[in-house]
Design an enzyme around this catalytic site. Structure first.
Site, mmCIF file in Angstrom:
data_model
loop_
_atom_site.group_PDB
_atom_site.id
_atom_site.type_symbol
_atom_site.label_atom_id
_atom_site.label_comp_id
_atom_site.label_asym_id
_atom_site.label_seq_id
_atom_site.Cartn_x
_atom_site.Cartn_y
_atom_site.Cartn_z
ATOM 1 N N LEU A 121 37.301 33.776 40.130
ATOM 2 C CA LEU A 121 38.412 32.942 40.606
ATOM 3 C C LEU A 121 39.721 33.233 39.857
ATOM 4 C CD1 LEU A 121 39.196 30.559 42.476
ATOM 5 C CD2 LEU A 121 38.685 29.051 40.545
ATOM 6 N N ASP A 122 40.767 33.522 40.600
ATOM 7 C CA ASP A 122 42.116 33.742 40.035
ATOM 8 C C ASP A 122 42.141 34.874 39.009
ATOM 9 O OD1 ASP A 122 43.048 31.635 41.588
ATOM 10 O OD2 ASP A 122 42.762 30.158 40.014
ATOM 11 N N ALA A 123 41.171 35.768 39.103
ATOM 12 C CA ALA A 123 41.094 36.835 38.103
ATOM 13 C C ALA A 123 41.153 38.229 38.725
ATOM 14 C CB ALA A 123 39.824 36.674 37.277
#
Lengths: 289, 289, 289, 289
Positions: free
Chosen positions: A232-234
């Site tokens: 996530l969000d990476a």
């Protein structure tokens, strides 16, 4: 995209760094009649990897797509162990927009499409809420609502994937889509899903970044567009930008100022992808300029 | 600081928000002959707290420091439950600089002092290495080296604190001082130690932020000046700024570009403190402009 | 604008600088029951002028508009020779948009209106070309086309002014309107016409600023929103911003990158006006934050 | 500059655009054993000109400077009508600094030199005032003062040119040198004199740009580093940057904030020249990244 690029091809490639790559590729292209209009290369010396983007005019070029593949493999790719993609720029990419309740990114993308600023097709909009159906209708676009609960998520996403495939979608844009996308969807569109996150990642990943930014007392806020991966969000960052704030700005003001950033940073990220300027390597992007 | 401000006083205060504070304070000051040259206030509506900075000319003002305290307490502070500080701007602040091996922030601060850009005194430079002694000598400043090991840290810091107190130090600047400062030093100079961290906090707190930024593939890097608290890299932020980078930038290039940011962001943070523009409340700063 | 501000009033004033203004005004407001939620003042020491913006909640305030005028004149304005405006923030402002052929600013403003981001009314759109009529219709707004030639200009503008007045227009936005507006229109809406110019004024005033920027070889381009005065591109600046370019950017790329700046800088300028944050004094603006 | 570049060569060239240039140059270099570590090219399609910068490791390269010239002329330059420069990066450039009374840029440049951030030699500092002699002495550098009046200007500049030539100066930096440099000096160092101007050119060329910016009421100020030509403040721009200001900033504040910009923008411009990243063509610069 756009008129002047319609009759061009773009090659993106990377391979272990070795003397002579540029010479070999440019000789190969020149030998087949290519007039190169843009060439940008980069060597990551720490990793020992060579990256290149070349764009040429198709007028007078002697290879079609199949012919290019065979010829490039035997002349270059085998020898240099290159990974490559070829894009014929004549065909507009087909984008699907995923939205929830907030409209600012949706309006921005639709106006770029409708005004002809971007030469792109938008066959459909997908949402987990009915809220933005009127905006889709106003722009004359199909709007598909898939309400999502923990129980229905797998099934609904499977229907979304089917719909994306039926529509020949090249690129999925999460335009403030407030749902975590599952691996099945991500794997169906590897490096072809772009998300906008409303912080300067890696700061404030996850939910409510403006609240977190306010609580921490930062003096700048940011936005990040990135390819979606299972973390996530990476995923690999395409574009980021920031704006200055002060102690006077409430969380509501951060949201308001941040939305203008989100529109801009998402649009720049999508534009770079449309222009075939991006190449992902080990969770980082090369963005050729 | 600087010539035009030499005969001014600055009041920083905060209190629970309530109608009539501005009227009460300005009436109080006007009643004692103050000519206000700057007034800035802010209400944090979420917290219900009122903040104010007022600066006035001392010429014609009828209260000295002791007189002000008594009068302001009885007329304003008691009634409004105000917390306040009064600064007479005539006296230059006395800063101690802490450095290690990197010189860019040190040169920048010393040149602002020596050129008279900042009206400030620098009685001494403290380091945990001998490296920068020649720079201190070139600028004619005492340089004290306290080598620090886990075993000697407490003792060495105690000697540093004694030295700071002997020299009447108002403000400690950690100008790329590569040692974690212990609570005893922090508590000796509460909200009077400013550090420069070479990332846009809260991203990349801790060691080697440029390496971490490169590994994450961010498109902007930043720097943050903040008051030092016991939580590492988590104190109230005074100033931040960023600069754009690309995939072409190696870690070495990030360091090089980042150093220019660090100089600027540290200098702006220190300047705000010198100008008495900063007020800390619950781990955030108000920076009056 | 927006929900939380609906029951507030904003006072903008300036007067010759003199001790006691802030105390007098805040005492006056407190005396009539105002709960001040924002106060910002500025003294231009070179000009000797005091500027102030105060915003308060109307709930519990004892004066209506007429009552305020009489009371404020006798208590404050006469004495301090103040020039002032009072705005009741409950009423949404009525904006007219002037456009020509380019749609990017129009889409941006309409989406802010339609989404409710801005609490404002847009009774009509005026153009000198038919090009953007479909956009107006898509958003359900009246579109009036006044073709302009040197011969018809005076007459057509007179009809435009009549239309603006019939519609109770408070504010005119020139959203890339490619016609020089004549003094009769300017004088009908003094300090109430906002233009976006596609350069960082005063550089590249006049026609074709992107071509001029490219020819000069600048490394940044900008945009400027300003109040329109009779001097072309020389009115009081409200907001400016810039973006970095390189030698790779053709004039076409400057236009593309610049359009995103134009949208943002125009929107920020209009927002500041809607928030009653702007005050014009001698061809410069105070923009309270 | 700096350690890793010490054993490299950089070629800068431009020629009429024609297919096959990149292939020809890279084949030529590879044929002589060059390991290319950086290649950047640009085609100005409006002008029909091809620009390239190539950098390679000298280890294993089979040509010395004289040999390169002969071989490159016959193999490439004649055929493609190329204009080119070859730089062996091992030799540090020799810079002369011209200053007047303001010290901020001088301190900044000297600290980059003394700390080893820049691998460069500074054989002397020239000034038209005695003011900054102590700074030069503190850094152990010769300081030559040439007072200039209209009557003595030609003679004094002739002495300066002689001194620069005696010292083998490659590059002249006007670090806030408050004298217009005459054609004889400019022609002695074509495209080798870099000036810092304290505005975002072309806005506010000439004297007192901060006063002019304040009078115009701009919301951003800038700085520009450029090669000096006979047209005042009109030479090819290398680098520009800006900072945001508000109505609160007096002319004195613009000067203070602007000085930080000037240091940064001058340093970046000089750095680009030192790195051999700049190529001038028709009063514009290509700055390879």
């Amino acid at each position: 995209m756009g008129g002047p690029n319609a009759q061009t091809a773009t090659l993106l490639m990377h391979c272990p760094d070795r003397p002579g790559v540029v010479a070999a590729v440019t000789r190969f292209l020149a030998g087949h009649g290519a007039n190169i209009i843009d060439l940008d290369q980069h060597v990551d010396r720490a990793e020992g990897v060579f990256f290149m983007r070349v764009k040429w005019e198709l007028d007078g070029f002697g290879l079609d797509t199949a012919g290019f593949g065979a010829a490039f493999e035997s002349a270059i790719a085998d020898d240099f162990q290159a990974t490559w993609q070829l894009h014929h720029d004549a065909r507009p990419l087909r984008m699907a927009l995923f939205v929830s309740k907030m409209s600012h990114c949706l309006y921005d993308l639709l106006s770029r499409w409708q005004s002809g600023e971007w030469r792109v097709e938008i066959p459909l909009i997908i949402s987990n809420h009915e809220t933005l159906r009127p905006v889709a209708e106003q722009f004359g676009l199909p709007f598909h609502c898939f309400a999502i609960t923990p129980e229905t998520k797998a099934e609904q996403e499977a229907r979304e994937i089917a719909l994306l495939e039926e529509n020949g979608i090249d690129l999925v844009i999460l335009a403030r889509y407030m749902q975590i996308v599952s691996p099945q969807l991500i794997n169906a569109f590897p490096q072809r899903i772009i998300n906008i996150h409303h912080s300067f990642l890696p700061a404030f990943a996850g939910a409510k970044p403006y609240h977190a930014a306010h609580a921490r007392g930062v003096k700048i806020i940011g936005a990040t567009s990135h390819y979606v991966t299972e973390d996530l969000d990476a995923g690999p960052i395409i574009e980021q930008d920031v704006t200055r704030i002060t102690h006077r700005d409430s969380v509501g003001e951060l949201v308001r100022k941040g939305q203008d950033l989100e529109k801009l940073v998402l649009a720049r990220g999508v534009w770079a992808h449309l222009q075939r300027q991006t190449l992902v390597y080990r969770n980082r992007t090369i963005v050729f300029s």
